[in-house]
Write a protein that holds these residues in place. Structure first.
Motif, mmCIF file in Angstrom:
data_model
loop_
_atom_site.group_PDB
_atom_site.id
_atom_site.type_symbol
_atom_site.label_atom_id
_atom_site.label_comp_id
_atom_site.label_asym_id
_atom_site.label_seq_id
_atom_site.Cartn_x
_atom_site.Cartn_y
_atom_site.Cartn_z
ATOM 1 N N LEU A 89 46.283 113.290 54.141
ATOM 2 C CA LEU A 89 45.593 114.379 54.528
ATOM 3 C C LEU A 89 45.980 115.621 53.781
ATOM 4 N N THR A 90 45.257 115.875 52.533
ATOM 5 C CA THR A 90 45.911 116.951 51.599
ATOM 6 C C THR A 90 45.747 118.147 52.001
ATOM 7 N N THR A 91 47.103 118.760 52.032
ATOM 8 C CA THR A 91 47.164 120.322 52.191
ATOM 9 C C THR A 91 47.564 120.912 50.953
ATOM 10 N N MET A 92 48.265 120.285 50.120
ATOM 11 C CA MET A 92 48.727 121.202 49.158
ATOM 12 C C MET A 92 48.227 120.937 47.666
ATOM 13 N N SER A 93 47.351 120.155 47.513
ATOM 14 C CA SER A 93 46.809 119.658 46.349
ATOM 15 C C SER A 93 45.361 119.118 46.431
ATOM 16 N N SER A 94 44.716 119.165 45.082
ATOM 17 C CA SER A 94 43.278 118.610 45.276
ATOM 18 C C SER A 94 43.644 117.193 44.922
ATOM 19 N N GLN A 95 44.593 116.801 44.547
ATOM 20 C CA GLN A 95 44.868 115.265 43.925
ATOM 21 C C GLN A 95 46.045 114.713 44.464
ATOM 22 N N ASP A 96 45.972 113.575 45.081
ATOM 23 C CA ASP A 96 47.144 112.752 45.712
ATOM 24 C C ASP A 96 47.202 111.715 44.631
ATOM 25 N N VAL A 97 48.576 111.332 44.209
ATOM 26 C CA VAL A 97 49.080 110.268 43.284
ATOM 27 C C VAL A 97 50.010 109.459 44.241
ATOM 28 N N PHE A 98 49.746 108.177 44.193
ATOM 29 C CA PHE A 98 50.989 107.253 44.469
ATOM 30 C C PHE A 98 51.484 106.469 43.440
ATOM 31 N N ASN A 99 52.676 106.967 43.043
ATOM 32 C CA ASN A 99 53.242 106.138 41.845
ATOM 33 C C ASN A 99 54.086 104.998 42.102
ATOM 34 N N GLN A 100 53.758 103.764 41.833
ATOM 35 C CA GLN A 100 54.318 102.633 42.258
ATOM 36 C C GLN A 100 55.187 101.974 41.075
ATOM 37 N N PHE A 101 56.567 101.952 41.385
ATOM 38 C CA PHE A 101 57.394 101.254 40.396
ATOM 39 C C PHE A 101 57.924 100.180 41.136
ATOM 40 N N GLY A 102 57.767 99.668 42.238
ATOM 41 C CA GLY A 102 58.548 98.602 42.654
ATOM 42 C C GLY A 102 57.553 97.450 42.919
ATOM 43 N N ILE A 103 57.468 96.771 44.113
ATOM 44 C CA ILE A 103 56.440 95.878 44.244
ATOM 45 C C ILE A 103 55.382 96.277 45.431
ATOM 46 N N TYR A 104 54.180 96.447 45.238
ATOM 47 C CA TYR A 104 53.039 96.813 46.362
ATOM 48 C C TYR A 104 52.176 95.534 46.624
ATOM 49 N N SER A 105 52.376 95.061 47.893
ATOM 50 C CA SER A 105 51.511 93.793 48.324
ATOM 51 C C SER A 105 50.970 94.376 49.668
ATOM 52 N N GLY A 106 50.224 93.466 50.142
ATOM 53 C CA GLY A 106 49.647 93.459 51.461
ATOM 54 C C GLY A 106 48.184 93.016 51.316
ATOM 55 N N ASN A 107 47.576 93.270 52.536
ATOM 56 C CA ASN A 107 46.124 93.047 52.751
ATOM 57 C C ASN A 107 45.260 94.028 53.154
ATOM 58 N N GLU A 108 45.366 95.286 52.882
ATOM 59 C CA GLU A 108 44.633 96.531 53.493
ATOM 60 C C GLU A 108 44.012 97.292 52.186
ATOM 61 N N ASP A 109 43.543 98.237 52.689
ATOM 62 C CA ASP A 109 42.744 99.426 51.787
ATOM 63 C C ASP A 109 43.925 100.341 51.495
#
Length: 176
Positions: free
Chosen positions: A92-112
């Motif tokens: 729910l953006t409140t501070m910026s018009s763009q949200d960035v997820f910086n992924q340096f580890g391991i990202y897994s799963g089965n969802e959106d």
């Protein structure tokens, strides 16, 4: 030890600064609801089966598993541990018009995944366990500067048992 927030329980913090949750050789299980202003998770294991609301989320730990709902209200997210997303990750953006997820580890799963940008500089591995076929959907700009780990179990198709892993991007894709 383990800190558990039981189903039906709710903890709300009102601190103006970040709260650091350090679980060295320990874990936190959220079955209820935890609301925190700024959050940094360091070491240990955090499992969300209920709800976690936070302003910014910095995940610098061993393992973070989302089986429930994580709602972030800022624009800074990072992961340098193991992040498994089998639930809902909402911004729910409140501070910026763009949200960035910086992924340096391991990202897994089965969802959106539903933020503005997902920047992979670590490893993206669909599924939740080694050798499990998975499907990760990114409804965002996907920027690849890391590793895509693919399991192939057979020719049954993409993202299904007996088939192969799949990353489905419903926006732009960039490889750096």
């Amino acid at each position: 030890g383990t800190l558990t927030i039981n189903s039906g329980a709710e903890i709300i913090t009102t601190s103006g600064g970040p709260i650091f949750l350090n679980f060295i050789d320990a874990s936190m299980i959220i079955d209820g609801k935890l609301t925190i202003n700024n959050t940094a998770y360091n070491q240990g294991t955090v499992t969300v089966n209920g709800e976690l609301e936070s302003h910014h989320i910095y995940i610098n730990f061993d393992t973070f598993v989302n089986n429930g709902k994580v709602t972030a209200q800022g624009n800074q997210y990072s992961n340098s541990g193991v992040f498994t997303n089998n639930g809902e990750f909402v911004c729910l953006t409140t501070m910026s018009s763009q949200d960035v997820f910086n992924q340096f580890g391991i990202y897994s799963g089965n969802e959106d995944f539903n933020l503005d940008d997902f920047v992979n500089q670590g490893t993206v591995a669909p599924g939740t366990d080694d050798d499990e076929i998975g499907l990760l959907t990114f409804n965002v700009a996907y920027i690849e500067n890391g590793t895509y780990s693919v399991d192939i179990a057979g020719d049954a198709g993409e993202g299904v048992s007996g088939g192969n892993d799949l990353i489905d991007v419903n926006s732009s894709t960039t490889t750096i």
